[in-house]
Write a protein that holds these residues in place. Structure first.
Motif, short mmCIF file in Angstrom:
data_model
loop_
_atom_site.label_atom_id
_atom_site.label_comp_id
_atom_site.label_asym_id
_atom_site.label_seq_id
_atom_site.Cartn_x
_atom_site.Cartn_y
_atom_site.Cartn_z
N SER A 1 7.92 10.97 3.56
CA SER A 1 8.58 10.75 2.27
C SER A 1 8.98 9.28 2.20
N PRO A 2 8.86 8.67 1.03
CA PRO A 2 9.16 7.24 0.89
C PRO A 2 10.58 6.85 1.31
N GLU A 3 11.50 7.80 1.25
CA GLU A 3 12.88 7.48 1.65
C GLU A 3 13.09 7.61 3.16
N GLN A 4 12.07 8.07 3.88
CA GLN A 4 12.21 8.29 5.32
C GLN A 4 11.83 7.10 6.17
N VAL A 5 11.15 6.13 5.61
CA VAL A 5 10.70 4.99 6.41
C VAL A 5 11.27 3.69 5.85
N ASN A 6 11.84 2.89 6.75
CA ASN A 6 12.39 1.61 6.31
C ASN A 6 11.43 0.47 6.65
N LEU A 7 11.66 -0.66 6.05
CA LEU A 7 10.75 -1.79 6.23
C LEU A 7 10.76 -2.33 7.65
N SER B 1 0.82 -1.22 0.00
CA SER B 1 0.00 0.00 0.00
C SER B 1 0.85 1.26 0.00
N MET B 2 1.89 1.27 0.82
CA MET B 2 2.75 2.46 0.89
C MET B 2 3.52 2.66 -0.40
N VAL B 3 3.99 1.58 -1.01
CA VAL B 3 4.70 1.68 -2.29
C VAL B 3 3.74 2.15 -3.38
N TYR B 4 2.53 1.63 -3.35
CA TYR B 4 1.52 2.06 -4.33
C TYR B 4 1.27 3.57 -4.20
N LEU B 5 1.06 4.04 -2.97
CA LEU B 5 0.83 5.47 -2.76
C LEU B 5 2.04 6.30 -3.18
N ALA B 6 3.24 5.79 -2.91
CA ALA B 6 4.46 6.51 -3.28
C ALA B 6 4.59 6.63 -4.80
N ASN B 7 4.00 5.70 -5.52
CA ASN B 7 4.09 5.71 -6.98
C ASN B 7 3.06 6.63 -7.64
N LEU B 8 2.04 7.02 -6.90
CA LEU B 8 1.00 7.89 -7.46
C LEU B 8 1.48 9.33 -7.52
N TYR C 1 17.94 -6.71 8.72
CA TYR C 1 17.91 -6.77 7.26
C TYR C 1 16.89 -5.77 6.70
N LEU C 2 15.69 -5.73 7.27
CA LEU C 2 14.65 -4.85 6.78
C LEU C 2 14.98 -3.37 6.99
N GLN C 3 15.82 -3.08 7.97
CA GLN C 3 16.21 -1.70 8.25
C GLN C 3 16.98 -1.09 7.09
N GLN C 4 17.56 -1.91 6.25
CA GLN C 4 18.39 -1.44 5.16
C GLN C 4 17.59 -1.05 3.91
N THR C 5 16.27 -1.26 3.95
CA THR C 5 15.44 -1.03 2.77
C THR C 5 14.31 -0.07 3.10
N THR C 6 14.18 0.99 2.31
CA THR C 6 13.11 1.97 2.50
C THR C 6 11.96 1.69 1.54
N ILE C 7 10.86 2.38 1.75
CA ILE C 7 9.73 2.30 0.82
C ILE C 7 10.18 2.75 -0.57
N LEU C 8 11.00 3.78 -0.64
CA LEU C 8 11.52 4.23 -1.94
C LEU C 8 12.36 3.14 -2.61
N ASP C 9 13.16 2.43 -1.84
CA ASP C 9 13.94 1.32 -2.40
C ASP C 9 13.03 0.26 -3.02
N VAL C 10 11.93 -0.06 -2.33
CA VAL C 10 10.99 -1.06 -2.86
C VAL C 10 10.36 -0.53 -4.14
N LEU C 11 9.96 0.73 -4.14
CA LEU C 11 9.39 1.33 -5.35
C LEU C 11 10.39 1.27 -6.50
N ASN C 12 11.64 1.56 -6.25
CA ASN C 12 12.66 1.49 -7.29
C ASN C 12 12.84 0.07 -7.81
N ARG C 13 12.72 -0.91 -6.93
CA ARG C 13 12.79 -2.32 -7.36
C ARG C 13 11.60 -2.68 -8.24
#
Length: 143
Positions: A67-73, A11-18, A122-134
């Protein structure tokens, strides 16, 4: 691990992409492929933690509050799923005379706690923006 984590991240990645970063629960639920009431439950949790905001009325919906880069998984996992790696049932019986049976639940609890610590790291190393970029990179590979 429970599915709330996956629903929250999706959901957060979807919203970040809109472009306007806002959507209704029905639209997000359709994208996530889950029931809107289930999605609203997860979004309520994210709202309580300050990751999501809501706008009421016509043209309203859910929007990212960060911001999507401010929150990690890891943060999302803590908000939605902490402790879920451990199953609800554990083998053994602490009243049993067998050293395996009477200690298995405690030992497995320690193992699950250690595994969850590693998962959080492990999850701390990935942000919502990182997932969106993937997601975007996966789409480019398909094209």
């Amino acid at each position: 691990m429970n599915s709330e984590f996956t629903i929250a991240v999706h959901s957060m990645v979807y919203l970040a992409n809109l472009p306007d970063r806002m959507a209704t629960s029905d639209v997000i639920a359709h994208n996530v492929n889950t029931h809107p009431s289930r999605l609203r439950k997860v979004m309520s949790c994210l709202r309580k933690h300050g990751y999501i905001a809501t706008k009421e009325g016509i043209g309203g919906g859910y929007m990212l509050n960060i911001s999507p880069e401010q929150v990690n998984l890891s943060e999302i996992y803590r908000a939605t799923s902490i402790g879920s790696i451990k199953p609800g049932w554990c083998s053994g019986n602490e009243d049993d005379a067998c050293i395996v049976a009477c200690n298995m639940a405690e030992v497995m609890d320690q193992i699950f706690c250690e595994a969850e610590k590693h998962l959080l790291h492990y999850l701390q190393q990935t942000t919502i923006l990182d997932v969106l970029n993937r997601v975007r990179a996966a789409q480019q590979q398909k094209a």
